[in-house]
Design an enzyme around this catalytic site. Structure first.
Site, mmCIF file in Angstrom:
data_model
loop_
_atom_site.group_PDB
_atom_site.id
_atom_site.type_symbol
_atom_site.label_atom_id
_atom_site.label_comp_id
_atom_site.label_asym_id
_atom_site.label_seq_id
_atom_site.Cartn_x
_atom_site.Cartn_y
_atom_site.Cartn_z
ATOM 1 N N SER A 541 0.880 -1.083 0.017
ATOM 2 C CA SER A 541 -0.327 0.196 0.183
ATOM 3 C C SER A 541 0.974 1.421 0.091
ATOM 4 C CB SER A 541 -0.927 -0.063 1.608
ATOM 5 O OG SER A 541 -2.174 1.048 1.415
ATOM 6 N N ASP A 627 -9.550 -4.089 -5.860
ATOM 7 C CA ASP A 627 -8.818 -2.838 -4.637
ATOM 8 C C ASP A 627 -9.660 -1.576 -5.338
ATOM 9 O OD1 ASP A 627 -7.596 -1.289 -2.534
ATOM 10 O OD2 ASP A 627 -5.147 -2.453 -2.884
ATOM 11 N N HIS A 661 -8.250 -5.206 -0.824
ATOM 12 C CA HIS A 661 -7.132 -4.378 -0.699
ATOM 13 C C HIS A 661 -5.912 -5.945 0.444
ATOM 14 C CE1 HIS A 661 -4.147 -0.838 -0.063
ATOM 15 N NE2 HIS A 661 -4.383 -1.269 1.201
#
Length: 689
Positions: A541, A627, A661
């Protein structure tokens, strides 16, 4: 498998200038997951990655079975007491998801319940395996039992895009109620009488911006609050005392709270204190005739006090500000409170009496992570906390506030020949480019010494004031038993060393995050922990942004880079207000639309913008089709640019086609995914034995 050439993603973008409203073609082409050509492209990338890593098939399978063999597959959590019931979760061998159960409580001591052996009177509240049946992905956004224990609100998602459908169940009869609410977000809260449930919804950019009230049995829900400032997200919760509903609207640096007596669900929420003030972050909890208030008004590392319930502007300080200690949170109970904080890079818990005196709960290990556990009872003299270190599996303790006695309720079992004494953890400090000392957590097998020959996996994050605390990992054992040293770089932009640590790694000081990480890699080599030719970097991320930045800045220091759901096209995304990581993120990264200085600064470090023709270390980028936080198009576009600009580099892209995610949802699927990552890491480190 036939030889597959790496795919090429469309056209490459033109050079942009400040305030250029035209983005590149490949950016928009790759953003459309409904386009069959995009899906074909991602599948072709997966096929190429599968081909290029086919030699690791047996190692992946071996690591998967090592992980699986160390985990007690049939297990249960420590029961938690609340309103006359014990609540706990069960897992069963061969099942992907847990079952949530409860049992009538008799006394204050958790009953003896053995894994795999149901107990008389046990009720199954939810079975994740039943809910997930027929779906490749499954996750839950909420699971809240009403205060009277009669009703359950729960929400489910089957794609990974973090939009959930809210359902209700009568726990007295097991009946699924007809009430269903689509497109809700995480969390929610019951009124104290169980007649109303409050939940949130997201806007087009996946920002939770509305709070709604659902009255059971009614079709038309009521909008309670809408946040129109696109920097802010909303949430709703019930205090532990169950006396108040708390509605929070918050950006990354500012928060505003509204409150409502929980027995008056159709009443009007009142603004707490003076309301919203830019840069002032506030957290409150209810205790008797007062609210405990944690805030940073003229107190960078936060201070703690209280206000009367009937006058929320009349503030009285309990715990003063400290430059050395960052106050993180306060949890109120009837006769005491628990204060979460950080000092010297480590998390801490302290008990606070009514006058503000603190009693620290102390631990012996030099590295650890501790946090308040599931303790829903308000009028109690026991709390539960979770404790772990890099050599100690997660341990659940019950703590007697009056006597100070700690009782270990459960330590996560690690099967096989695991012995914590076979591993050693170390805390060291690397010197950053500007002289700042950066904490480093290191763990390795006891037979591994800092003799300059060791392969190293170095992890980092460094954003949003989120701390990368030392923790135990069963999959990591497969690395350490092969001689790999594991290290965490606690770099600026995170929260390890207080609010200043965060401030010094954001906005126009973001590059400190990247140079700190590089300095930690240098430190590991200089101190003998690492062979300079065998270091793999890993981050996800915003930590994936870190991976892309250090690949550009100091790629020659790393053998390989594993970038998971990486935020590698940061400038393009932050220039696009329709994206989830844009307007609410301007407090973190800056606003390049309004500021030429921010634009040029972001452009100078954004990974995609700075790809060069130099040879990069091997790179594995992992993303997910659904995501909503970091779009799959970012790593896809980055990989294409790397191949185009640096054709001598070996770059792979793997897209999970049924995930969000956090990756794949089932536990066996997650273990297989991690085995894939670790096999690639070990191959890069030449430590596959």
């Amino acid at each position: 498998m036939a030889d597959i050439q790496p795919p090429v993603a469309g056209r490459y973008d033109h050079e942009r200038t400040f305030h250029d409203d035209t983005f590149n073609d490949v950016y928009y082409w790759l953003r459309d997951p409904e386009n069959p050509e995009v899906l074909d492209y991602l599948k072709a990338e997966n096929a190429y990655t599968e081909q290029e890593t086919a030699h690791l098939d047996s190692l992946r399978d071996k690591i998967f079975h090592e992980i699986k063999g160390r985990i007690q597959e049939t297990d249960l959590s420590v029961p938690t007491r609340h309103h006359g019931w014990w609540y706990y979760g069960r897992t069963e061998e061969g099942k992907q998801y847990a079952r949530q159960c409860r049992l009538k409580a008799e006394g204050l001591v958790p009953p003896e319940i053995k894994p795999g052996q149901p107990i008389e009177g046990e009720e199954v509240i939810l079975d994740g395996n039943v809910l997930a049946e027929g779906h490749d992905f499954f996750s839950m956004g909420a699971a809240e039992v009403s205060p009277d224990g009669n009703l359950l609100a729960y929400s489910v998602n089957f794609s990974g895009d973090e939009r959930f459908t809210l359902h209700f169940k009568d726990l007295r009869t097991g009946e699924e109620l007809s009430d269903a609410v689509p497109d809700t977000f995480y969390g929610g809260a019951w009124s104290s009488d169980g007649t109303a449930y409050f939940y949130t919804k997201v806007d087009h950019a996946w920002r939770p911006h509305q709070v709604w009230r659902h009255i059971l049995g009614e079709n038309d829900d009521t909008l309670i609050y809408q946040e129109d400032d696109e920097r802010f997200r909303v949430g709703i919760g019930l205090t532990r005392s169950e006396k108040y509903l708390m509605l929070m609207s918050a950006s990354s640096i500012t928060s505003e709270i509204r409150y409502l007596p929980a027995d008056d669900p159709t009443g009007e929420f009142r603004i707490f204190g003076d309301g919203r003030r830019d840069g002032v972050d506030v957290e409150i909890d209810h205790q008797g005739d007062r609210f405990l208030v944690l805030h940073n008004d003229n107190a960078k590392n936060f201070t703690l006090g209280w206000v009367p319930v009937d006058d929320t502007t009349d503030y009285h300080e309990l715990v003063p500000h400290s430059d050395a200690r960052r106050l993180l949170g306060v949890d109120a109970f009837a006769e005491f409170a628990v204060v979460s904080m950080r000092e010297n890079g480590l998390s801490q818990l302290a008990l606070m009496d009514k006058v503000g005196d603190l009693k620290l709960i102390e631990f012996d290990e030099p590295l650890y992570d501790v946090g308040l556990g599931d303790t829903p009872e308000y009028d109690t003299h026991h709390i539960r906390f979770g404790y772990t270190s890099m050599v100690t599996p997660m341990s659940i303790y019950d703590y007697n506030v009056r006597s100070g006695d700690k009782m270990l309720r459960k330590q996560t079992p690690v099967l096989g020949d695991f012995n914590p004494d076979d591993y050693r953890q170390h805390r060291e400090w690397a010197t950053a480019a500007d002289g700042t000392l950066v904490p480093v957590s290191i763990v390795a097998h006891k037979d591994v010494e800092p003799d300059t020959t060791n392969p190293v996996l170095l992890m980092g994050y460094g954003s949003y004031e989120m701390s990368s605390d030392p923790y135990f990992s069963i999959p990591r054992l497969s690395l350490m038993d092969r001689g790999v040293v594991f290290a965490i770089a606690h770099i600026r932009g995170g929260g390890e060393m207080g609010r200043s640590w965060y401030d010094d790694g954001k906005l126009l000081q973001k590059k400190n995050t990247f140079t700190d990480f590089i300095s930690v890699a240098d430190h590991l080599v200089e101190t003998g922990w690492a062979d300079g030719n065998r270091i793999v970097a890993r981050g996800g991320s915003a930590g994936g942004l870190l991976m892309g930045a250090v690949a550009n800045m100091a790629g020659d220091k790393f053998t390989g880079i594993l970038a998971q759901v990486p935020f590698v096209d940061a400038l393009t995304t932050i220039l696009d207000p329709s994206m989830p990581l844009t307007i609410p993120e301007w407090d973190e990264w800056g606003n390049p639309i309004e500021s030429a200085e921010v634009y040029e600064y972001m452009k100078s470090y954004s990974p995609y913008e700075n790809v060069s023709d130099s040879t990069y270390p091997d790179i594995l980028a992992v993303t997910s089709l659904n995501d909503t936080r970091v779009g799959f198009h970012e790593p896809a576009k980055w990989v294409a640019q790397l191949r185009h600009t640096s054709p001598s580099s070996h770059v792979l892209l793997k897209t999970e086609m049924e995930a969000g995610h956090g990756g794949r949802s089932g536990r066996y699927d997650a273990w297989k995914e991690e085995a894939f990552h670790l096999a690639w890491v070990l191959d890069q480190l030449k430590a596959t034995q």
